[in-house]
Design a protein around this motif. Structure first.
Motif, mmCIF file in Angstrom:
data_model
loop_
_atom_site.group_PDB
_atom_site.id
_atom_site.type_symbol
_atom_site.label_atom_id
_atom_site.label_comp_id
_atom_site.label_asym_id
_atom_site.label_seq_id
_atom_site.Cartn_x
_atom_site.Cartn_y
_atom_site.Cartn_z
ATOM 1 N N ALA A 1 4.490 86.083 4.516
ATOM 2 C CA ALA A 1 5.467 85.230 3.830
ATOM 3 C C ALA A 1 5.319 83.773 4.255
ATOM 4 O O ALA A 1 5.381 82.860 3.417
ATOM 5 C CB ALA A 1 6.880 85.727 4.108
ATOM 6 N N ASN B 1 0.742 90.788 -4.618
ATOM 7 C CA ASN B 1 1.084 90.474 -3.231
ATOM 8 C C ASN B 1 1.124 91.721 -2.366
ATOM 9 O O ASN B 1 0.679 91.716 -1.217
ATOM 10 C CB ASN B 1 2.440 89.770 -3.168
ATOM 11 C CG ASN B 1 2.338 88.266 -3.387
ATOM 12 O OD1 ASN B 1 1.294 87.782 -3.824
ATOM 13 N ND2 ASN B 1 3.398 87.546 -3.112
ATOM 14 N N LEU B 2 1.685 92.791 -2.899
ATOM 15 C CA LEU B 2 1.745 94.039 -2.145
ATOM 16 C C LEU B 2 0.339 94.511 -1.777
ATOM 17 O O LEU B 2 0.077 94.898 -0.626
ATOM 18 C CB LEU B 2 2.474 95.108 -2.967
ATOM 19 C CG LEU B 2 2.637 96.476 -2.313
ATOM 20 C CD1 LEU B 2 3.404 96.376 -1.003
ATOM 21 C CD2 LEU B 2 3.338 97.437 -3.272
ATOM 22 N N SER C 1 7.176 86.576 -1.368
ATOM 23 C CA SER C 1 7.439 87.872 -0.733
ATOM 24 C C SER C 1 6.220 88.801 -0.798
ATOM 25 O O SER C 1 5.596 88.940 -1.843
ATOM 26 C CB SER C 1 8.618 88.549 -1.434
ATOM 27 O OG SER C 1 8.775 89.875 -0.985
ATOM 28 N N PRO C 2 5.901 89.476 0.292
ATOM 29 C CA PRO C 2 4.816 90.465 0.264
ATOM 30 C C PRO C 2 5.081 91.616 -0.710
ATOM 31 O O PRO C 2 4.140 92.282 -1.142
ATOM 32 C CB PRO C 2 4.765 90.983 1.705
ATOM 33 C CG PRO C 2 5.361 89.882 2.514
ATOM 34 C CD PRO C 2 6.422 89.269 1.652
ATOM 35 N N ILE C 3 6.359 91.844 -1.059
ATOM 36 C CA ILE C 3 6.684 92.924 -1.991
ATOM 37 C C ILE C 3 7.221 92.368 -3.313
ATOM 38 O O ILE C 3 7.817 93.085 -4.100
ATOM 39 C CB ILE C 3 7.715 93.896 -1.378
ATOM 40 C CG1 ILE C 3 9.005 93.156 -0.989
ATOM 41 C CG2 ILE C 3 7.121 94.614 -0.176
ATOM 42 C CD1 ILE C 3 10.139 94.077 -0.561
ATOM 43 N N SER D 1 1.464 90.750 9.336
ATOM 44 C CA SER D 1 2.837 91.242 9.347
ATOM 45 C C SER D 1 3.566 90.705 8.119
ATOM 46 O O SER D 1 3.113 89.756 7.461
ATOM 47 C CB SER D 1 3.561 90.772 10.614
ATOM 48 O OG SER D 1 3.766 89.368 10.574
ATOM 49 N N PHE D 2 4.718 91.306 7.818
ATOM 50 C CA PHE D 2 5.517 90.862 6.672
ATOM 51 C C PHE D 2 5.837 89.374 6.795
ATOM 52 O O PHE D 2 5.651 88.596 5.845
ATOM 53 C CB PHE D 2 6.815 91.680 6.616
ATOM 54 C CG PHE D 2 7.641 91.466 5.375
ATOM 55 C CD1 PHE D 2 7.593 92.371 4.337
ATOM 56 C CD2 PHE D 2 8.474 90.358 5.257
ATOM 57 C CE1 PHE D 2 8.369 92.175 3.180
ATOM 58 C CE2 PHE D 2 9.248 90.154 4.121
ATOM 59 C CZ PHE D 2 9.183 91.068 3.078
ATOM 60 N N TRP E 1 -1.204 91.912 0.740
ATOM 61 C CA TRP E 1 -0.543 91.991 2.048
ATOM 62 C C TRP E 1 -1.098 93.171 2.846
ATOM 63 O O TRP E 1 -1.441 93.034 4.033
ATOM 64 C CB TRP E 1 0.964 92.132 1.837
ATOM 65 C CG TRP E 1 1.739 92.468 3.081
ATOM 66 C CD1 TRP E 1 1.603 91.887 4.312
ATOM 67 C CD2 TRP E 1 2.758 93.463 3.214
ATOM 68 N NE1 TRP E 1 2.480 92.453 5.205
ATOM 69 C CE2 TRP E 1 3.200 93.425 4.560
ATOM 70 C CE3 TRP E 1 3.351 94.360 2.330
ATOM 71 C CZ2 TRP E 1 4.200 94.271 5.027
ATOM 72 C CZ3 TRP E 1 4.348 95.188 2.795
ATOM 73 C CH2 TRP E 1 4.761 95.152 4.133
ATOM 74 N N GLN E 2 -1.213 94.318 2.194
ATOM 75 C CA GLN E 2 -1.749 95.487 2.885
ATOM 76 C C GLN E 2 -3.212 95.275 3.266
ATOM 77 O O GLN E 2 -3.657 95.687 4.336
ATOM 78 C CB GLN E 2 -1.599 96.720 1.991
ATOM 79 C CG GLN E 2 -0.143 97.122 1.772
ATOM 80 C CD GLN E 2 0.035 98.216 0.745
ATOM 81 O OE1 GLN E 2 -0.820 98.415 -0.114
ATOM 82 N NE2 GLN E 2 1.146 98.923 0.802
#
Length: 362
Positions: free
Chosen positions: A152, A137-138, A130-132, A147-148, A141-142
């Motif tokens: 993933a 990962n958060l 998960s990106p979050i 995209s989310f 990802w940013q």
């Protein structure tokens, strides 16, 4: 204080580095990660209220009533840990699952320490997808601007290998025995429904506050609420855990920014995939995977490859992921660190080459 050796070690490291490499006060404020500490404070308060209310014991009794074997119960807890970590982050999921596991162990023959080690592995594996799911990962990802869903999907091969290995280990390591209950220890009563309700609402509110970068405000609100309505719960909170994490953040933050570390990184060829993969894992073993991510982020040409590396680096030594330390501290089982390393280090040695091969082939 003999049981607080981790706190003592990192406090000594903070003092040593302060003497050898003096820095401005602003650097220490940055390394301290006050929003993270505030989030941990709020979670500790809410979970202590849930424990004191009897809700955890009630959920444990309900789970045991439906369980048939230790393996099936263990797999259920592992799957729950992994799924929760994808939505609530690895740390938050442990705050929910580990107290439940300890309560189940008090009522049955479930091997609590084995189960907690497996849950620590599960949240590290599940949060990889998960990106979050975790802080690294958060951040990545940013940074990647994917995209989310695309992030993933890029992490799916690595996460699938990790989750398959955790499931296989759970099936192999847990005994085949049926669940044996200790009737004299079963206490499924909710002792304080009001405290349980407040605490569950506090937990949800704290997660939302963390999501919107309002963790300090949320922690202050919970301190005020429990100070007025449940002071006994505040007194039972593991405040030394917060001091330990403060010392870890300060020590690792300073260590990562030493000139020697910076020169070593400048000499690495992180544009080569094997070097980036190995570098992310080794850095995670030395300074934990979140500081390792910050350290390597601007030097890495591939955010997804770095994400795979530092997530794999969450296995191995306990400091690789702070979730490992949270799981052990919440469980408070004898020889927990030794047991974790007996499992997690071989797990890393098996997992790392498999993840690299799968990630490079797909």
């Amino acid at each position: 204080m003999q049981h607080e050796w981790l706190l003592l070690v990192f406090a000594a490291l903070v003092l040593l580095l302060a003497l050898l490499d003096p820095r401005p006060v602003d650097d220490y404020r940055r390394w301290l990660q006050l929003p993270t500490l505030a989030g941990l404070t709020g979670l500790l308060i809410a979970i202590q209220g849930i424990r004191d209310s009897g809700l955890a014991q009630h959920a444990a009794a309900a789970s045991l009533a439906r369980a048939h074997s230790l393996r099936s119960l263990g797999l259920l807890l592992v799957v729950a840990s992994a799924l929760l970590s994808m939505a609530l982050t690895n740390d938050v999921s442990l705050f929910l699952i580990v107290p439940l596991t300890v309560s189940i162990g008090a009522m049955s023959n479930l091997p609590v320490l084995r189960m907690v080690v497996l849950e620590a592995l599960a949240v590290n594996a599940g949060s990889t997808l998960s990106p979050i799911g975790n802080p690294q990962n958060l951040l990545l990802w940013q940074h990647s601007r994917l995209s989310f869903l695309d992030f993933a999907l890029a992490m799916l091969p690595a996460a699938a290998v990790m989750l398959a290995l955790v499931a296989a280990l759970t099936w192999y390591w847990l005994p085949r025995d049926r669940v044996a209950l200790s009737p004299q220890r079963i206490d499924g009563a909710v002792h304080s429904g009001r405290l349980g309700g407040w605490s569950m609402a506090a937990l949800v509110g704290m997660v939302v506050a963390m999501e919107y970068d309002l963790a300090p405000l949320g922690a202050m609100a919970l301190l005020a609420l429990f100070g007025a309505l449940a002071r006994a719960s505040l007194a039972r909170i593991d405040w030394l855990l917060l001091l330990t994490f403060a010392a870890i953040f300060l020590g690792l933050g300073h260590f990562a920014e030493l000139p020697l570390m910076q020169r070593m990184l400048d000499g690495l060829h992180l544009d080569q995939p094997p070097v980036l993969f190995a570098g992310g894992i080794v850095a995670s073993q030395l300074i934990s995977n979140v500081p390792a991510t910050v350290l390597l982020l601007d030097r890495s040409p591939d955010a997804v490859a770095l994400a795979v590396a530092v997530n794999v680096g969450g296995f191995g030594v306990a400091i690789g992921s702070l979730a490992n330390l949270i799981a052990l501290r919440l469980a408070r089982q004898p020889h927990g660190l030794r047991q974790l390393h007996r499992v997690s280090i071989p797990f890393l040695l098996v997992c790392a080459p498999l993840v690299y091969l799968v990630s490079r082939c797909l």
